[in-house]
Design a protein around this motif. Structure first.
Motif, mmCIF file in Angstrom:
data_model
loop_
_atom_site.group_PDB
_atom_site.id
_atom_site.type_symbol
_atom_site.label_atom_id
_atom_site.label_comp_id
_atom_site.label_asym_id
_atom_site.label_seq_id
_atom_site.Cartn_x
_atom_site.Cartn_y
_atom_site.Cartn_z
ATOM 1 N N ARG A 1 -12.602 -36.494 33.585
ATOM 2 C CA ARG A 1 -13.827 -36.174 33.637
ATOM 3 C C ARG A 1 -14.426 -35.547 32.131
ATOM 4 O O ARG A 1 -15.004 -34.572 31.629
ATOM 5 C CB ARG A 1 -14.120 -34.825 34.434
ATOM 6 C CG ARG A 1 -14.063 -35.176 35.857
ATOM 7 C CD ARG A 1 -14.238 -34.115 36.798
ATOM 8 N NE ARG A 1 -14.312 -34.575 38.101
ATOM 9 C CZ ARG A 1 -13.829 -33.752 39.259
ATOM 10 N NH1 ARG A 1 -13.542 -32.740 38.866
ATOM 11 N NH2 ARG A 1 -14.057 -34.434 40.353
ATOM 12 N N GLY B 1 -13.578 -37.959 42.085
ATOM 13 C CA GLY B 1 -14.869 -38.407 42.537
ATOM 14 C C GLY B 1 -15.739 -39.190 41.496
ATOM 15 O O GLY B 1 -15.009 -39.362 40.463
ATOM 16 N N TRP C 1 -17.558 -40.364 38.030
ATOM 17 C CA TRP C 1 -17.732 -39.349 36.981
ATOM 18 C C TRP C 1 -18.288 -40.369 35.662
ATOM 19 O O TRP C 1 -17.755 -41.291 35.592
ATOM 20 C CB TRP C 1 -16.707 -38.637 36.440
ATOM 21 C CG TRP C 1 -16.935 -37.979 35.257
ATOM 22 C CD1 TRP C 1 -16.746 -38.190 34.103
ATOM 23 C CD2 TRP C 1 -17.376 -36.847 35.198
ATOM 24 N NE1 TRP C 1 -17.060 -37.299 33.088
ATOM 25 C CE2 TRP C 1 -17.420 -36.106 33.794
ATOM 26 C CE3 TRP C 1 -17.782 -35.647 36.115
ATOM 27 C CZ2 TRP C 1 -17.898 -35.048 33.434
ATOM 28 C CZ3 TRP C 1 -18.270 -34.483 35.749
ATOM 29 C CH2 TRP C 1 -18.291 -34.091 34.428
ATOM 30 N N ASP D 1 -14.206 -24.998 46.477
ATOM 31 C CA ASP D 1 -15.067 -25.680 47.327
ATOM 32 C C ASP D 1 -16.655 -25.192 47.448
ATOM 33 O O ASP D 1 -17.620 -26.083 47.361
ATOM 34 C CB ASP D 1 -14.598 -25.515 48.908
ATOM 35 C CG ASP D 1 -13.115 -26.397 49.015
ATOM 36 O OD1 ASP D 1 -12.978 -27.394 48.063
ATOM 37 O OD2 ASP D 1 -12.432 -26.134 49.876
ATOM 38 N N HIS E 1 -18.460 -26.423 44.278
ATOM 39 C CA HIS E 1 -18.459 -27.731 44.227
ATOM 40 C C HIS E 1 -19.729 -28.257 45.139
ATOM 41 O O HIS E 1 -20.434 -28.876 44.862
ATOM 42 C CB HIS E 1 -17.241 -28.608 45.061
ATOM 43 C CG HIS E 1 -17.592 -30.168 44.921
ATOM 44 N ND1 HIS E 1 -18.346 -30.606 45.839
ATOM 45 C CD2 HIS E 1 -16.916 -30.952 44.121
ATOM 46 C CE1 HIS E 1 -18.293 -31.942 45.461
ATOM 47 N NE2 HIS E 1 -17.576 -32.152 44.525
ATOM 48 N N GLU E 2 -20.082 -27.297 46.182
ATOM 49 C CA GLU E 2 -21.132 -27.746 46.964
ATOM 50 C C GLU E 2 -22.530 -27.027 46.327
ATOM 51 O O GLU E 2 -23.590 -27.491 46.342
ATOM 52 C CB GLU E 2 -21.034 -26.804 48.392
ATOM 53 C CG GLU E 2 -22.230 -26.946 49.321
ATOM 54 C CD GLU E 2 -22.160 -25.948 50.771
ATOM 55 O OE1 GLU E 2 -22.915 -26.034 51.352
ATOM 56 O OE2 GLU E 2 -20.792 -25.746 50.941
ATOM 57 N N ARG E 3 -22.297 -26.187 45.385
ATOM 58 C CA ARG E 3 -23.515 -25.481 44.761
ATOM 59 C C ARG E 3 -23.842 -26.308 43.618
ATOM 60 O O ARG E 3 -24.950 -26.543 43.275
ATOM 61 C CB ARG E 3 -23.019 -24.064 44.324
ATOM 62 C CG ARG E 3 -24.344 -23.415 43.656
ATOM 63 C CD ARG E 3 -23.986 -21.907 43.240
ATOM 64 N NE ARG E 3 -23.286 -21.085 44.292
ATOM 65 C CZ ARG E 3 -22.138 -20.634 44.442
ATOM 66 N NH1 ARG E 3 -21.245 -20.876 43.390
ATOM 67 N NH2 ARG E 3 -21.875 -19.879 45.641
ATOM 68 N N TYR E 4 -22.873 -26.823 42.960
ATOM 69 C CA TYR E 4 -22.974 -27.406 41.449
ATOM 70 C C TYR E 4 -22.635 -28.987 41.450
ATOM 71 O O TYR E 4 -23.153 -29.655 40.378
ATOM 72 C CB TYR E 4 -22.219 -26.808 40.265
ATOM 73 C CG TYR E 4 -22.232 -25.392 40.149
ATOM 74 C CD1 TYR E 4 -23.647 -24.872 39.499
ATOM 75 C CD2 TYR E 4 -21.374 -24.636 40.623
ATOM 76 C CE1 TYR E 4 -23.854 -23.564 39.344
ATOM 77 C CE2 TYR E 4 -21.729 -23.181 40.106
ATOM 78 C CZ TYR E 4 -22.750 -22.592 39.696
ATOM 79 O OH TYR E 4 -22.938 -21.289 39.666
ATOM 80 N N GLY E 5 -22.371 -29.654 42.446
ATOM 81 C CA GLY E 5 -22.004 -31.002 42.611
ATOM 82 C C GLY E 5 -20.622 -31.329 41.713
ATOM 83 O O GLY E 5 -19.822 -30.475 41.519
ATOM 84 N N ALA E 6 -20.917 -32.403 41.130
ATOM 85 C CA ALA E 6 -19.500 -32.772 40.334
ATOM 86 C C ALA E 6 -19.411 -32.161 39.038
ATOM 87 O O ALA E 6 -18.198 -31.960 38.621
ATOM 88 C CB ALA E 6 -19.802 -34.290 39.759
ATOM 89 N N GLU E 7 -20.404 -31.386 38.621
ATOM 90 C CA GLU E 7 -20.579 -30.328 37.480
ATOM 91 C C GLU E 7 -19.807 -29.301 37.628
ATOM 92 O O GLU E 7 -19.543 -28.128 36.918
ATOM 93 C CB GLU E 7 -21.817 -29.974 37.200
ATOM 94 C CG GLU E 7 -22.612 -31.292 36.607
ATOM 95 C CD GLU E 7 -22.056 -32.006 35.273
ATOM 96 O OE1 GLU E 7 -21.474 -31.109 34.510
ATOM 97 O OE2 GLU E 7 -22.458 -32.956 34.921
ATOM 98 N N PHE E 8 -19.419 -28.909 38.856
ATOM 99 C CA PHE E 8 -18.361 -27.462 39.142
ATOM 100 C C PHE E 8 -17.221 -27.621 38.404
ATOM 101 O O PHE E 8 -16.797 -26.438 38.309
ATOM 102 C CB PHE E 8 -18.296 -27.529 40.727
ATOM 103 C CG PHE E 8 -16.838 -28.400 41.124
ATOM 104 C CD1 PHE E 8 -15.761 -27.364 41.264
ATOM 105 C CD2 PHE E 8 -16.600 -29.567 41.167
ATOM 106 C CE1 PHE E 8 -14.490 -28.090 41.747
ATOM 107 C CE2 PHE E 8 -15.618 -30.145 41.585
ATOM 108 C CZ PHE E 8 -14.461 -29.349 41.857
#
Length: 949
Positions: free
Chosen positions: A259, A302, A304, A434, A437-444
């Motif tokens: 990434r 995922g 990127w 996890d 990841h749900e909160r920030y998406g790929a930027e987590f």
């Protein structure tokens, strides 16, 4: 699989080589005009000036050539200028010139960038000390900078040593960005100028050197593990061998796992060597494909999309220019110096002699693929105008200590620690990966990395360090092994800790069961440890030799790890231990990796093959057998030649007794081959078994492939050879059945001293080399043994008296430089950088009746079939008419090259120069290569070669 070779970067033109060439040409011009005492004085001053000004650009090779040139000048002056002082005075003046030059050249440089003296540079470099991880204030500075920079720079390189080390040192050490190097291959297709290793053995060496360079730069490493096909002239060839889709899949997967935000590379998709072009082309495709769903993400990754893709450029209007002369006050070096230190770890590529040049003081890049429609203005920065989602930006705001920014607060002690702990508590409250990841998406992933950086900074600030050691670096199946985790607390606080170790070894990601210790307290300045015992499974997979496991791993976190957390060797089974340290409301976890090898109880190494002329003629083969005991304690057993044990009733094996672990013995074995003939298996299997009545199960074995090839070699040959980086010529001459011995440099010339009736003086003469029918100079020997050029006149004298001198391919820059100033060869040969990279290129015999092409073996184009890597390197394009070219070949679509094998009568003997890549072919046992090589060394025993018209 088809491979090709390549040479190290020392072959490529640089400011250093251009400067050196200019210096020597100037000296040569001075020699031509020095015919008076005044001229000599001017020459002395000019020489001293040149060395003082340019000493950091000179090397041992250039020094020896300069000394040789000055010696020739002294002889010329003595011979041609009667008004000049006598020969004795001339020698005295010459000695003063050389001494004064070396003394002035060795004075410390006032240039901040000069790292070593001239005198140091001219000596062979000793093995480099292991790389020390950064600790203390330096490590704290780095860990705090990491917290302030959320971006990742990915440098893409075709092979280890191709990366932009200076730019990476800058973005890591100064800017604090995460740095990762992606290597497409491990460089196993190259030829090393300093080592004799080939193939995967060389790839393992390159990997170790890349690990060391990564430690210095602070960069993690990722390998695509594509096979290195070596030197190629177009991108299509490596892509066709790799498979374009497979190579692109690996590159895309790497982008999605790593990434990166910014991608940089030194390679270009339309210029440069073929593998480099292919890598640049793939990287540009992957830049777009990694962010698209067309190529579905693999497990654990995922989509990127990196933001920018930069290529290195020399254009003055580059979009980004990085001044690597910026000084790092904490480390006491410039970023150019840090990058050079990393690059010099690639000793196997000849980089140990590299010095700072103008091109290393600046890294310039052009933006060739932005992810958006942004316009980059000249003199921009790599991260200019890169933005993150607002919620991510808020989440990873670096803590402050009062009004001080994080790096500025490095000396605030407990206040800094408290600020870091407070921020870590905030991050822990955000939940699991996890949830993020749900909160920030790929930027987590940025928040995860930010949290990890906080933990590393806290560990350094608190003086905490975890290391792991194993009781035995090499074990055998069934052996017991203990691992010891040691936590050192160099701070002023006490903590509760819990060690975590694997339940069994070898442990892997699929089998990662761990067990925790009881809670232990570690006080101020305390040291606590945990020791765990394991038993290596009897069916555990072997990890030796390392070359057989070159592609087992792909990622090495050497840049982002704390000091001592990563082992120096990248091969072997991994043993990962960790410790959880309580800091009140939160904890931090430190991990360390240990490595150990699993070997057979007995290691046996010997020759890989033995040659026969045909199956009907038996031949006595003598060869060494190295046997090493890997079992703990004493061991007695015997070496069995399995075929002899099966065919001879009275067969008696060779008995060996070891007194300790790791004891090694070399035994000489002699066999009459073949033992069995086809259609039965003729190969020789040698096993080590325990003494009877123990079961006959082998503890170790080695196999010798027996080959029958139709070749002849002259009887009674005595061949001398001057080796290059290794002793492969001895092996090849043994397989031919030719008597041979190494010709040491000091055996080529001799020194004659005066007597009591004559003033003390000495004169250098030539030794009697008539005992050799042929002398072979190994490839690159004039580079690896530069002192050889001092005695080259003796070799030419040997040819004049009837000797046969065979010179294998040399480096063109060094050769042509020497040839322009000294009588290096009997008649001029100018080497080019042309090479025949297509190993199956058809070869045409220009004169089939010539002695070299007909005796003792009749050479045909079939003798050049099955060659590996490449056919010829540095093929001459210009040579004197005294030479006769015997072979013609070329890569598809290119003009034919006729300089691959040249021969010229000189006096009573013959001088042969060949650019054909014999070394790889003879080591691999290629039948045709042995037939041609037999003709080269057998020539004096054949019919005399007549002079060309």
């Amino acid at each position: 699989m088809k491979k090709k070779g390549t040479t190290a970067r020392a072959d490529r033109p640089t400011h250093t080589r251009a400067m050196s060439s200019l210096v020597l040409r100037s000296l040569a011009a001075a020699c031509r005009v020095v015919f008076s005492v005044d001229g000599l004085v001017a020459f002395v001053f000019a020489l001293v000036f040149v060395v003082v000004i340019f000493r950091r650009y000179m090397s041992k090779r250039l020094l020896i050539l300069s000394v040789y040139l000055m010696r020739q000048t002294a002889r010329m002056l003595t011979r041609r200028a009667p008004q000049i002082p006598t020969s004795s005075n001339m020698k005295l003046i010459f000695s003063v010139v050389v001494t004064l030059t070396l003394i002035l050249g060795a004075l410390p440089s006032h240039d901040r960038l000069a790292q070593t003296s001239f005198a140091q540079e001219t000596r062979p470099q000793p093995p480099r000390a292991p790389v020390e991880d950064e600790r203390g204030i330096v490590a704290l500075d780095q860990s705090l900078r990491e917290i302030t920079n959320p971006f990742t720079v990915l440098c893409i390189a075709a092979r280890p040593g191709d990366e932009d080390d200076g730019a990476l040192a800058y973005v890591r050490k100064k800017l604090g960005a995460r740095a990762v190097i992606l290597f497409a291959t491990r460089g196993e297709g190259e030829d090393s100028p300093t080592r004799g290793d080939l193939g995967q053995e060389l790839g393992a060496i390159h990997t170790r050197e890349a690990i060391e360079a990564g430690r210095i730069i602070g960069a993690d490493l990722f390998f695509l593990n594509l096979p290195d096909i070596g030197f190629s002239k177009s991108a299509d060839e490596p892509l066709s061998i790799w498979g374009h889709d497979e190579a692109l899949r690996r590159m895309v997967r790497a982008f999605r796992l790593l990434r990166p935000d910014v991608i940089i590379t030194n390679h270009h998709s339309k210029t440069g060597e073929g593998v480099e072009q292919a890598v640049a082309r793939l990287a540009l495709e992957a830049f777009t494909a990694a962010g698209q769903a067309k190529l579905a993400p693999e497990a654990g990754s995922g989509l990127w999309q990196a933001s920018r893709f930069f290529e290195r450029t020399d254009d003055a209007r580059a979009h980004v220019k990085i001044n690597l002369n910026d000084y790092d006050n904490v480390r006491g070096k410039t970023y150019a110096q840090i990058g050079l230190s990393a690059h010099q770890r690639f000793i196997s590529r000849g980089a140990g002699f590299d010095r700072l040049t103008l091109e290393r003081e600046t890294s310039s890049f052009n933006l060739i693929a932005p992810a958006s429609d942004e316009e980059t203005k000249p003199d921009a920065e790599l991260f200019d105008r890169l933005s993150l989602p607002e919620n991510v930006t808020r989440s990873i705001i670096p803590p402050r200590v009062g009004e001080l920014r994080l790096v500025e607060a490095m000396a605030t002690g407990d206040r800094l620690i408290d600020a870091l702990i407070e921020k870590l508590i905030e991050k822990r409250a955000e939940g699991t990966a996890d949830a993020m990841h749900e909160r920030y998406g790929a930027e987590f992933i940025r928040v995860v990395r930010f949290t990890s950086a906080l933990e590393r900074a806290l560990a350094v600030a608190l003086g905490l360090n975890l290391e792991i050691t194993v009781s035995d670096r090499v074990v055998v199946p069934g052996q017991k092994l203990s691992a010891r985790l040691v936590l050192r607390n160099g701070g002023r606080r006490s903590f509760p800790i819990v060690f975590s170790t694997p339940e069994r070894i070898p442990n892997s990601e699929k089998d990662s069961a761990y067990k925790d210790s009881e809670v232990i307290g570690v006080g101020t300045g305390g040291v606590v440890s945990q020791e765990v015992e394991y038993e290596v499974p009897k069916d555990a997979a072997l990890t030796l030799p390392h070359s057989a496991h070159l592609y087992d791993d792909e990622f090495y976190a050497v840049g982002s790890a704390l000091a001592g957390a990563q082992p120096p060797d990248p091969f072997g089974s991994r043993l990962v231990g960790s410790v959880e340290i309580g800091l009140g409301q939160v904890y931090i976890r430190l991990a360390a990796v240990g490595r150990f090898d699993i070997a057979p109880p007995i290691e046996i190494s010997t020759i890989s093959f033995a040659l026969l002329k045909d199956w009907s003629k038996q031949r006595d083969i003598a060869f060494p057998l190295r046997v090493r005991n890997r079992t703990p304690g004493k061991l007695a057993g015997a070496l069995w030649v399995v075929l002899l044990a099966l065919t001879e009733d009275d067969y008696e094996p060779m008995h060996i007794a070891f007194s300790r672990e790791d004891e090694e013995m070399t035994v000489n074995m002699k066999l009459r081959l073949p033992i069995l003939k086809p259609p039965l298996t003729p190969d020789v299997l040698i096993e080590f078994r325990r003494e009877q009545p123990a079961p006959p199960d082998p503890l170790g074995s080695a196999k010798i492939t027996v080959k029958a090839i139709d070749f002849e070699v002259a009887e009674g040959l005595a061949v001398g050879y001057v080796p290059g980086p290794d002793d492969w010529l001895s092996f090849a001459l043994t397989e031919l059945g030719a008597g041979h011995s190494e010709l040491k440099i000091d055996e080529i010339s001799s020194t004659e001293h005066g007597n009591a009736s004559v003033p003390a003086q000495s004169r250098t003469g030539c030794s009697d080399l008539a005992r050799f029918a042929t002398i072979v100079i190994d490839g690159d020997a004039y580079f690896s043994r530069p002192e050889l050029s001092m005695d080259n006149r003796c070799l030419l004298g040997y040819v004049q008296k009837g000797g046969n001198l065979v010179v294998l391919a040399q480096r063109p820059d060094d050769w042509n430089l020497a040839l322009s100033h000294t009588p290096f060869v009997p008649f001029p040969i100018k080497l080019s950088k042309d090479r025949i990279a297509f190993e199956s290129a058809r070869v045409k015999i220009l004169d089939p009746d010539h002695t070299l092409m007909s005796l003792p073996n009749k050479i045909s184009p079939k003798d050049f079939e099955g060659w590996s890597v490449e056919q010829a390197v540095a093929v001459p394009r210009e040579w004197s008419t005294e030479y006769t070219p015997l072979l013609e070949s070329s890569d598809p679509g290119e003009d034919p090259l006729r300089g691959g094998l040249l021969i010229a009568p000189y006096g009573e003997g013959n001088y042969i120069y060949t650019s054909f890549a014999f070394r790889r072919q003879l080591i691999a046992g290629n039948a045709g290569a042995y037939r041609v090589f037999a003709n080269l060394v057998s020539l004096p025993k054949m019919v005399r070669v007549t002079r060309p018209k």
